[in-house]
Design a protein around this motif. Structure first.
Motif, PDB file in Angstrom:
ATOM      1  N   ASN A  53      47.107  43.117  46.293  1.00 26.05           N
ATOM      2  CA  ASN A  53      47.155  41.653  46.273  1.00 26.05           C
ATOM      3  C   ASN A  53      47.472  41.092  44.887  1.00 26.05           C
ATOM      4  O   ASN A  53      47.809  39.922  44.750  1.00 26.05           O
ATOM      5  CB  ASN A  53      45.848  41.049  46.822  1.00 26.05           C
ATOM      6  N   LEU A  54      47.410  41.931  43.848  1.00 29.14           N
ATOM      7  CA  LEU A  54      47.787  41.474  42.510  1.00 29.14           C
ATOM      8  C   LEU A  54      49.276  41.708  42.249  1.00 29.14           C
ATOM      9  O   LEU A  54      49.873  41.076  41.387  1.00 29.14           O
ATOM     10  CB  LEU A  54      46.947  42.204  41.451  1.00 29.14           C
ATOM     11  N   PRO A 100      55.600  39.479  42.406  1.00 31.29           N
ATOM     12  CA  PRO A 100      56.319  38.512  41.591  1.00 31.29           C
ATOM     13  C   PRO A 100      55.570  38.205  40.294  1.00 31.29           C
ATOM     14  O   PRO A 100      54.334  38.293  40.249  1.00 31.29           O
ATOM     15  CB  PRO A 100      56.409  37.270  42.474  1.00 31.29           C
ATOM     16  N   GLU A 101      56.309  37.815  39.276  1.00 27.01           N
ATOM     17  CA  GLU A 101      55.706  37.470  37.991  1.00 27.01           C
ATOM     18  C   GLU A 101      54.919  36.163  38.092  1.00 27.01           C
ATOM     19  O   GLU A 101      55.071  35.390  39.047  1.00 27.01           O
ATOM     20  CB  GLU A 101      56.798  37.320  36.935  1.00 27.01           C
ATOM     21  N   ALA A 102      54.102  35.909  37.097  1.00 26.73           N
ATOM     22  CA  ALA A 102      53.263  34.699  37.089  1.00 26.73           C
ATOM     23  C   ALA A 102      54.115  33.433  37.164  1.00 26.73           C
ATOM     24  O   ALA A 102      53.818  32.509  37.925  1.00 26.73           O
ATOM     25  CB  ALA A 102      52.389  34.682  35.841  1.00 26.73           C
ATOM     26  N   MET A 103      55.213  33.382  36.370  1.00 26.80           N
ATOM     27  CA  MET A 103      56.043  32.170  36.329  1.00 26.80           C
ATOM     28  C   MET A 103      56.750  31.910  37.654  1.00 26.80           C
ATOM     29  O   MET A 103      57.157  30.794  37.937  1.00 26.80           O
ATOM     30  CB  MET A 103      57.067  32.296  35.191  1.00 26.80           C
ATOM     31  N   ALA A 104      56.899  32.948  38.482  1.00 30.66           N
ATOM     32  CA  ALA A 104      57.538  32.784  39.794  1.00 30.66           C
ATOM     33  C   ALA A 104      56.501  32.600  40.899  1.00 30.66           C
ATOM     34  O   ALA A 104      56.810  32.753  42.085  1.00 30.66           O
ATOM     35  CB  ALA A 104      58.420  33.992  40.106  1.00 30.66           C
ATOM     36  N   GLY A 105      55.257  32.291  40.520  1.00 29.49           N
ATOM     37  CA  GLY A 105      54.214  32.018  41.506  1.00 29.49           C
ATOM     38  C   GLY A 105      53.432  33.229  41.959  1.00 29.49           C
ATOM     39  O   GLY A 105      52.694  33.165  42.945  1.00 29.49           O
ATOM     40  N   GLY A 106      53.550  34.340  41.238  1.00 33.97           N
ATOM     41  CA  GLY A 106      52.826  35.546  41.602  1.00 33.97           C
ATOM     42  C   GLY A 106      51.336  35.439  41.348  1.00 33.97           C
ATOM     43  O   GLY A 106      50.887  34.648  40.510  1.00 33.97           O
ATOM     44  N   PRO A 107      50.530  36.253  42.052  1.00 33.75           N
ATOM     45  CA  PRO A 107      49.069  36.209  41.908  1.00 33.75           C
ATOM     46  C   PRO A 107      48.581  36.530  40.492  1.00 33.75           C
ATOM     47  O   PRO A 107      47.465  36.145  40.137  1.00 33.75           O
ATOM     48  CB  PRO A 107      48.582  37.269  42.904  1.00 33.75           C
ATOM     49  N   LEU A 108      49.384  37.221  39.698  1.00 31.06           N
ATOM     50  CA  LEU A 108      48.968  37.488  38.315  1.00 31.06           C
ATOM     51  C   LEU A 108      48.633  36.191  37.591  1.00 31.06           C
ATOM     52  O   LEU A 108      47.741  36.147  36.734  1.00 31.06           O
ATOM     53  CB  LEU A 108      50.102  38.218  37.572  1.00 31.06           C
ATOM     54  N   GLY A 109      49.318  35.117  37.958  1.00 29.66           N
ATOM     55  CA  GLY A 109      49.130  33.836  37.267  1.00 29.66           C
ATOM     56  C   GLY A 109      47.783  33.182  37.501  1.00 29.66           C
ATOM     57  O   GLY A 109      47.429  32.236  36.779  1.00 29.66           O
ATOM     58  N   ILE A 110      47.020  33.667  38.478  1.00 30.97           N
ATOM     59  CA  ILE A 110      45.742  32.993  38.788  1.00 30.97           C
ATOM     60  C   ILE A 110      44.517  33.853  38.419  1.00 30.97           C
ATOM     61  O   ILE A 110      43.391  33.498  38.735  1.00 30.97           O
ATOM     62  CB  ILE A 110      45.682  32.556  40.272  1.00 30.97           C
ATOM     63  N   VAL A 111      44.751  34.972  37.723  1.00 30.70           N
ATOM     64  CA  VAL A 111      43.620  35.811  37.280  1.00 30.70           C
ATOM     65  C   VAL A 111      42.844  35.072  36.196  1.00 30.70           C
ATOM     66  O   VAL A 111      43.424  34.453  35.302  1.00 30.70           O
ATOM     67  CB  VAL A 111      44.116  37.166  36.745  1.00 30.70           C
ATOM     68  N   ASP A 155      40.444  33.591  50.339  1.00 32.62           N
ATOM     69  CA  ASP A 155      40.482  32.122  50.341  1.00 32.62           C
ATOM     70  C   ASP A 155      40.536  31.575  48.920  1.00 32.62           C
ATOM     71  O   ASP A 155      41.229  30.583  48.648  1.00 32.62           O
ATOM     72  CB  ASP A 155      39.247  31.553  51.062  1.00 32.62           C
ATOM     73  N   GLU A 156      39.805  32.217  48.013  1.00 31.58           N
ATOM     74  CA  GLU A 156      39.803  31.783  46.608  1.00 31.58           C
ATOM     75  C   GLU A 156      41.180  32.000  45.976  1.00 31.58           C
ATOM     76  O   GLU A 156      41.673  31.160  45.217  1.00 31.58           O
ATOM     77  CB  GLU A 156      38.727  32.567  45.831  1.00 31.58           C
ATOM     78  N   ILE A 157      41.812  33.116  46.312  1.00 39.84           N
ATOM     79  CA  ILE A 157      43.158  33.392  45.798  1.00 39.84           C
ATOM     80  C   ILE A 157      44.135  32.316  46.274  1.00 39.84           C
ATOM     81  O   ILE A 157      44.939  31.789  45.484  1.00 39.84           O
ATOM     82  CB  ILE A 157      43.633  34.795  46.232  1.00 39.84           C
ATOM     83  N   LYS A 158      44.071  31.955  47.565  1.00 42.60           N
ATOM     84  CA  LYS A 158      44.963  30.924  48.112  1.00 42.60           C
ATOM     85  C   LYS A 158      44.752  29.588  47.419  1.00 42.60           C
ATOM     86  O   LYS A 158      45.706  28.870  47.098  1.00 42.60           O
ATOM     87  CB  LYS A 158      44.729  30.783  49.618  1.00 42.60           C
ATOM     88  N   THR A 159      43.481  29.233  47.182  1.00 42.95           N
ATOM     89  CA  THR A 159      43.174  27.966  46.509  1.00 42.95           C
ATOM     90  C   THR A 159      43.733  27.950  45.094  1.00 42.95           C
ATOM     91  O   THR A 159      44.351  26.977  44.652  1.00 42.95           O
ATOM     92  CB  THR A 159      41.648  27.737  46.472  1.00 42.95           C
ATOM     93  N   ARG A 160      43.512  29.046  44.364  1.00 42.84           N
ATOM     94  CA  ARG A 160      44.010  29.126  42.983  1.00 42.84           C
ATOM     95  C   ARG A 160      45.535  29.051  42.941  1.00 42.84           C
ATOM     96  O   ARG A 160      46.112  28.384  42.078  1.00 42.84           O
ATOM     97  CB  ARG A 160      43.543  30.429  42.334  1.00 42.84           C
TER      98      ARG A 160
END
Length: 580
Positions: free
Chosen positions: A388-389, A493-504, A526-531
């Motif tokens: 998921n990351l 995907p990278e953080a700048m392209a909306g990837g999950p890395l950007g919400i860690v 659910d927390e990942i989706k919200t972030r």
């Protein structure tokens, strides 16, 4: 009496082969260089695509290299024409040479297609010049051969060998930790790069030279002959001769760059302990040829391949020793004899199969090129991670990692970008220990932009002082092939392209399991989706101007090779309309 094979029609004849106004103009303008009329009479015109530049130190000796290529072309009955293309050197170019790899490939493609040449010699060296020239040439698909500039001689410090690139990471950490003096640090600088050539470690330049040779697009031994060794110039001469024969045989890149050749290269990358950058570059080259190649292929093909080249940064030796030990032909022979070379019948530019080229290759040193049953690393295949990351994948180089960290769970210490990392890592009050996982965002293709080699983050000084030498590090960036450590890269995907890395966030637990190919952010779904929704709403877009704007609009993600979406594929060598 046997039939002689008819030679193909030369592309250059569309320029020089007509007795009319157009032929007159093309020939007469070329004649202002003192070229006699007979040079235009049906000879193959061979382009020498030169990435020479004094701002690309790795390639600064290419004027001399090109002269030797020319001798070979002339000897074989061709006519050489040298032309410059954009030279993107890793050592000086900011923000990163990767930003302009695709630009260089466009320069190469259009220069080849739009000019009167029947074949091309690609003079490559520094990291991105090899993939850029192969990408551009592949999109045109005429006969092409790679000539690499070669690695520099071993670096020296206090009478000991040091590796270019690799030494600087280690020495800088030691200087920061107070283990060596500034005098020794600066002395290393003076002896670090003491001859022409590319990095003498198994960095990206040497890796891509090995990839070219294992793909079959260069003559044997191209990868490892030192830049200042006379045999490098002999190889350039022989390559010049061979490209003329390739034109006469109509041996185009599409006849060599097959899926089988790429599988051989993946297996070779594991055996040499090659750079993770090869994952991106091979994907981009394959994309230009229309050859299917996915991240999973690195696991399916490369997994279980031992690393048998004992070379820095994974091992001890440098490229000089590698060449003297037998070079890449020795590695390929070891693989072939152990049934680890997937496709022995893969064609190469000299017209022979890869196995015919290497089956009798001498191996002079079993320490440098180890036997299969005495590897440096049991499994050197690039580790592909998902979870998921990294829904679209991430990579890790096992031969450069610490075994005890290959399965690890720890709390994230987060840096929003590279500037934030540089400011925060030196904070003595940073809440971090050796079990933490360093996470850096916004350093991917769009984020940096250009996906710079900043993924091997230096450790916090307070942990270096305690003797800690490695930690798990995760980013959407790349890492220099000369670097080392348990570093997860190319998160897509990278953080700048909306990837999950950007919400860690700081304190989030992350699980790394290389054996299982898993990279997991231990946060409820659910927390990942919200972030992710919050981040998408608040994310700022970079301004779209100049080449950087074109890049941001069209660059693909790391798992797709970071090519531009509009450059993927082979557009062929059809002669453009004349302008007269």
């Amino acid at each position: 009496m046997s039939e002689t094979k008819k030679k193909p029609t030369l592309r250059s004849a569309a320029w020089f082969g007509t007795q009319d106004k157009n032929g007159f103009m093309y020939r007469s303008w070329m004649k202002n260089q003192g070229i006699p009329d007979h040079e235009f009479q049906g000879k193959p015109i061979i382009g020498i695509c030169n990435t020479w530049s004094e701002l690309t130190p790795c390639n600064a000796h290419f004027r001399k290299l090109a002269e030797h290529v020319k001798r070979g072309i002339l000897e074989a009955g061709g006519f050489p024409v040298e032309f410059p293309v954009f030279s993107n050197g890793e050592s000086n170019l900011r923000p990163t040479a990767m930003l302009t790899r695709n630009l260089a490939s466009m320069d190469v493609e259009e220069s080849i297609r739009g000019n009167p040449m029947d074949g091309v010699v690609l003079l490559v060296g520094c990291d991105k010049t090899t993939p850029a020239l192969l990408m551009g040439a592949a999109s045109v698909d005429i006969p092409a051969i790679v000539v690499t500039g070669g690695p520099m001689l071993n670096g020296k410090l206090n009478g000991q060998d040091i590796g270019s690139g690799t030494a600087v990471w280690k020495l800088h950490e030691q200087a920061k930790g107070g283990q060596i003096s500034m005098h020794d640090f600066l002395a290393a600088e003076a002896g670090h790069a003491r001859s022409a050539g590319t990095c003498n470690t198994m960095g990206t330049a040497s890796t891509m030279a090995c990839m070219a040779e294992s793909l079959g697009v260069s003559l044997p031994h191209n990868a490892a002959i030192p830049a200042v060794d006379a045999r490098r110039y002999v190889l350039a001469h022989m390559s010049g001769m061979r490209i003329v024969e390739m034109v006469n045989e109509d041996l185009k890149l599409s006849k060599i760059l097959k899926r089988e050749n790429f599988e051989n290269a993946i297996r070779t990358n594991a055996a040499i302990g090659g750079s993770t950058n090869a994952v991106i570059h091979l994907k981009a080259i394959a994309g230009r040829m229309g050859v299917p190649l996915e991240l999973e292929d690195w696991t399916a093909v490369g997994k279980g391949t031992p690393t048998i080249v004992d070379l820095q940064p994974s091992g001890r030796f440098l490229m000089e020793e590698f060449y003297y030990a037998g070079g890449l032909p020795g590695v390929l022979r070891r693989l072939g004899e152990s049934n680890l070379l997937p496709h022995k019948d893969a064609l190469t530019v000299n017209g022979r199969t890869i196995w015919e080229n290497v089956q009798d290759a001498p191996i002079y040193n079993d320490e440098v090129i180890r036997k299969i049953d005495n590897p440096l690393i049991d499994d050197g295949g690039i580790c592909i991670l998902r979870g998921n990351l990294a829904p679209r994948g991430a990579v890790l180089k096992p031969s450069a990692a610490s075994p005890h960290l290959m399965k690890h769970r720890g709390k994230a210490v987060v840096f929003e970008d590279f500037d934030h990392y540089k400011a925060r890592i030196v904070d003595p009050d940073l809440d971090v220990d050796e079990n933490s996982i360093l996470v850096m965002k916004n350093c991917g293709p769009k984020g940096y932009p250009g996906m710079a080699e900043v993924g091997n983050m230096g450790l916090p000084p307070k942990l270096l002082a305690k003797g800690i030498t490695d930690m798990v590090r995760i980013s959407d960036a790349r890492m220099s092939g000369t670097a080392y450590g348990t570093v997860v890269l190319h998160v897509a995907p990278e953080a700048m392209a909306g990837g999950p890395l950007g919400i860690v966030k700081d304190g989030d637990f992350i699980e790394l399991d290389c054996k299982a190919g898993r990279l997991h952010l231990d946060v409820p779904e659910d927390e990942i989706k919200t972030r992710l929704a919050d981040r998408a709403e608040n994310q700022k877009e970079a301004p779209r101007t100049g080449y950087a704007g074109l890049y941001l609009d069209h660059v693909l993600q790391a798992d797709e090779g970071c090519d531009f979406d509009f450059l993927v594929g082979c557009r062929g060598s059809a002669v453009p309309k004349h302008s007269h």
